[in-house]
Design an enzyme around this catalytic site. Structure first.
Site, PDB file in Angstrom:
ATOM      1  N   ASN A   2      53.646  49.461  38.782  1.00  0.00           N
ATOM      2  CA  ASN A   2      52.844  49.835  37.541  1.00  0.00           C
ATOM      3  C   ASN A   2      51.611  48.909  37.639  1.00  0.00           C
ATOM      4  OD1 ASN A   2      51.989  49.873  35.004  1.00  0.00           O
ATOM      5  ND2 ASN A   2      53.850  49.182  34.089  1.00  0.00           N
ATOM      6  N   TRP A   3      50.447  49.408  37.818  1.00  0.00           N
ATOM      7  CA  TRP A   3      49.322  48.554  37.878  1.00  0.00           C
ATOM      8  C   TRP A   3      48.966  47.878  36.493  1.00  0.00           C
ATOM      9  CZ3 TRP A   3      45.855  51.480  41.834  1.00  0.00           C
ATOM     10  CH2 TRP A   3      46.375  51.446  43.236  1.00  0.00           C
ATOM     11  N   LYS A   4      49.457  48.541  35.575  1.00  0.00           N
ATOM     12  CA  LYS A   4      48.884  48.154  34.255  1.00  0.00           C
ATOM     13  C   LYS A   4      47.631  48.382  33.874  1.00  0.00           C
ATOM     14  CE  LYS A   4      53.102  45.113  33.725  1.00  0.00           C
ATOM     15  NZ  LYS A   4      53.767  44.318  33.098  1.00  0.00           N
TER      16      LYS A   4
ATOM     17  N   GLU B 100      55.382  46.832  26.616  1.00  0.00           N
ATOM     18  CA  GLU B 100      54.232  46.312  26.244  1.00  0.00           C
ATOM     19  C   GLU B 100      53.569  47.333  25.243  1.00  0.00           C
ATOM     20  OE1 GLU B 100      52.610  45.860  30.167  1.00  0.00           O
ATOM     21  OE2 GLU B 100      53.493  44.228  30.385  1.00  0.00           O
TER      22      GLU B 100
ATOM     23  N   GLU C 251      64.127  46.872  31.651  1.00  0.00           N
ATOM     24  CA  GLU C 251      63.133  45.751  31.567  1.00  0.00           C
ATOM     25  C   GLU C 251      63.130  44.711  30.416  1.00  0.00           C
ATOM     26  OE1 GLU C 251      59.539  47.024  34.300  1.00  0.00           O
ATOM     27  OE2 GLU C 251      59.119  47.469  32.059  1.00  0.00           O
TER      28      GLU C 251
ATOM     29  N   GLY D 159      56.286  39.582  33.298  1.00  0.00           N
ATOM     30  CA  GLY D 159      55.307  38.678  33.467  1.00  0.00           C
ATOM     31  C   GLY D 159      55.408  37.135  33.191  1.00  0.00           C
TER      32      GLY D 159
ATOM     33  N   HIS E  98      57.086  51.796  27.650  1.00  0.00           N
ATOM     34  CA  HIS E  98      57.128  50.270  28.160  1.00  0.00           C
ATOM     35  C   HIS E  98      57.002  49.388  27.028  1.00  0.00           C
ATOM     36  CE1 HIS E  98      55.636  47.018  30.318  1.00  0.00           C
ATOM     37  NE2 HIS E  98      56.189  47.331  31.265  1.00  0.00           N
TER      38      HIS E  98
ATOM     39  N   GLY F 294      55.388  45.014  38.305  1.00  0.00           N
ATOM     40  CA  GLY F 294      54.203  44.721  37.586  1.00  0.00           C
ATOM     41  C   GLY F 294      53.337  44.118  38.641  1.00  0.00           C
TER      42      GLY F 294
ATOM     43  N   SER G  12      59.441  40.386  36.798  1.00  0.00           N
ATOM     44  CA  SER G  12      59.154  39.548  37.605  1.00  0.00           C
ATOM     45  C   SER G  12      59.869  39.773  38.827  1.00  0.00           C
ATOM     46  CB  SER G  12      59.611  38.020  37.013  1.00  0.00           C
ATOM     47  OG  SER G  12      58.661  38.045  35.781  1.00  0.00           O
TER      48      SER G  12
HETATM   49  P1  13P Z   1      55.951  42.108  36.291  1.00  0.00           P
HETATM   50  O1  13P Z   1      56.543  42.563  37.404  1.00  0.00           O
HETATM   51  O2  13P Z   1      54.524  41.548  36.231  1.00  0.00           O
HETATM   52  O3  13P Z   1      57.151  41.121  35.389  1.00  0.00           O
HETATM   53  O4  13P Z   1      55.983  43.300  35.315  1.00  0.00           O
HETATM   54  C1  13P Z   1      56.984  43.984  35.279  1.00  0.00           C
HETATM   55  C2  13P Z   1      56.803  45.278  34.413  1.00  0.00           C
HETATM   56  O5  13P Z   1      56.402  45.424  33.256  1.00  0.00           O
HETATM   57  C3  13P Z   1      56.714  46.733  35.216  1.00  0.00           C
HETATM   58  O6  13P Z   1      56.568  47.592  34.325  1.00  0.00           O
END
Ligand code: 13P
Length: 251
Positions: free
Chosen positions: A9-11, A97, A167, A173, A95, A234, A213
């Site tokens: 997931n490149w966000k 976020e 998650e 993150g 998600h 992420g 993470s």
């Molecule tokens: P990180 O791997 O950066 O913690 O992010 C996880 C995430 O939100 C994947 O969708």
């Protein structure tokens, strides 16, 4: 036996150039390895370019979100049929976020899940508790509520195109991943919940990914757990070597 799945997931990261480079490095590094499913979810503007770059490879394409209507006056939105049209196999929905920073509620998430399933996309439905909820002993209640609301009206025959991603919000993150014990407990709880709603066979077949993470050094301890069927990655998915190391850890 559930095949493991590792999704990047490149966000809201990358540029047109770095998206191309990253995709090329993942495609080259993965080669013919098909024992683990691998998908990349770039930002919308780069979906077509990444789709072109993975053609003929083992890598599949996914999107990070979609709208619940097929088309219409929804400025700035992208529909599930558009994603399908671009060659997407997967779409991430719910998600944290988007739930927490963009105020997405369960009823909207539920409509998106159904819209995406209806056009034939595979939905990666994200669930997870905040730190406050965990410390208050509310993990099971929170997840059960998310499942109840997000899967309301989802028919059993669509479940073969559903995956869950656990998650924990406090692990995203932050560099603080769930312990293997915490992840395994929640994943087996989620599987039990799905089995209770849709039957044992469906529960056993459901892919449940862990996200939060995941890094090369903790990937094996998480991705080799009995009820963890892969990862939603992420930060580490933005570095080809790290992402490929996580894919190898899932083998
Ligand atoms: P990180 O791997 O950066 O913690 O992010 C996880 C995430 O939100 C994947 O969708």
């Amino acid at each position: 036996m559930r095949r493991k799945l590792v999704i990047g997931n490149w966000k809201m990261y990358t540029t047109a150039a770095t998206a191309r480079e990253l995709t090329a490095a993942v495609v080259a590094g993965l080669g013919d390895e098909r024992r683990v499913g691998v998908a990349l979810c770039p930002p919308f503007p780069y979906l077509a370019a990444v789709g072109d770059a993975i053609r003929g490879s083992a890598v599949l394409l996914g999107a990070q979100n979609c709208h619940d209507e097929r088309q219409g006056a929804f400025t700035g939105e992208v529909s599930a049929p558009m994603l399908l049209d671009l060659g997407c196999r997967y779409v991430i929905i719910g998600h944290s976020e988007r739930r927490h920073k963009l105020c997405e509620h369960n009823d909207f998430i539920n409509r998106k899940v159904k819209a995406a399933l209806e056009v034939g996309l595979t939905v990666i439905l994200c669930l997870g508790e905040t730190l406050e909820e965990r410390e208050a002993g509310r993990v099971a209640g929170v997840l059960e509520e998310q499942l109840n609301q997000d899967l309301l009206g989802v028919k059993p025959d669509a479940l073969s195109r559903l995956a869950l991603a656990y998650e924990p919000v406090w692990a995203i993150g932050t560099g603080r991943n769930a312990t293997p014990q915490q992840a395994e407990n929640v994943h087996s709880f989620l599987r039990m919940q799905i089995s209770g709603r849709y039957g044992e066979e469906t529960g056993q077949a459901l892919p449940i990914l862990y996200g939060g993470s995941v890094k090369p050094d903790n990937a094996a301890s998480l991705l080799q757990l009995p009820n963890v069927d892969g990862g939603l990655i992420g930060g580490a998915s933005l570095v080809a070597d790290q992402f490929l190391a996580i894919v190898r850890a899932a083998l």
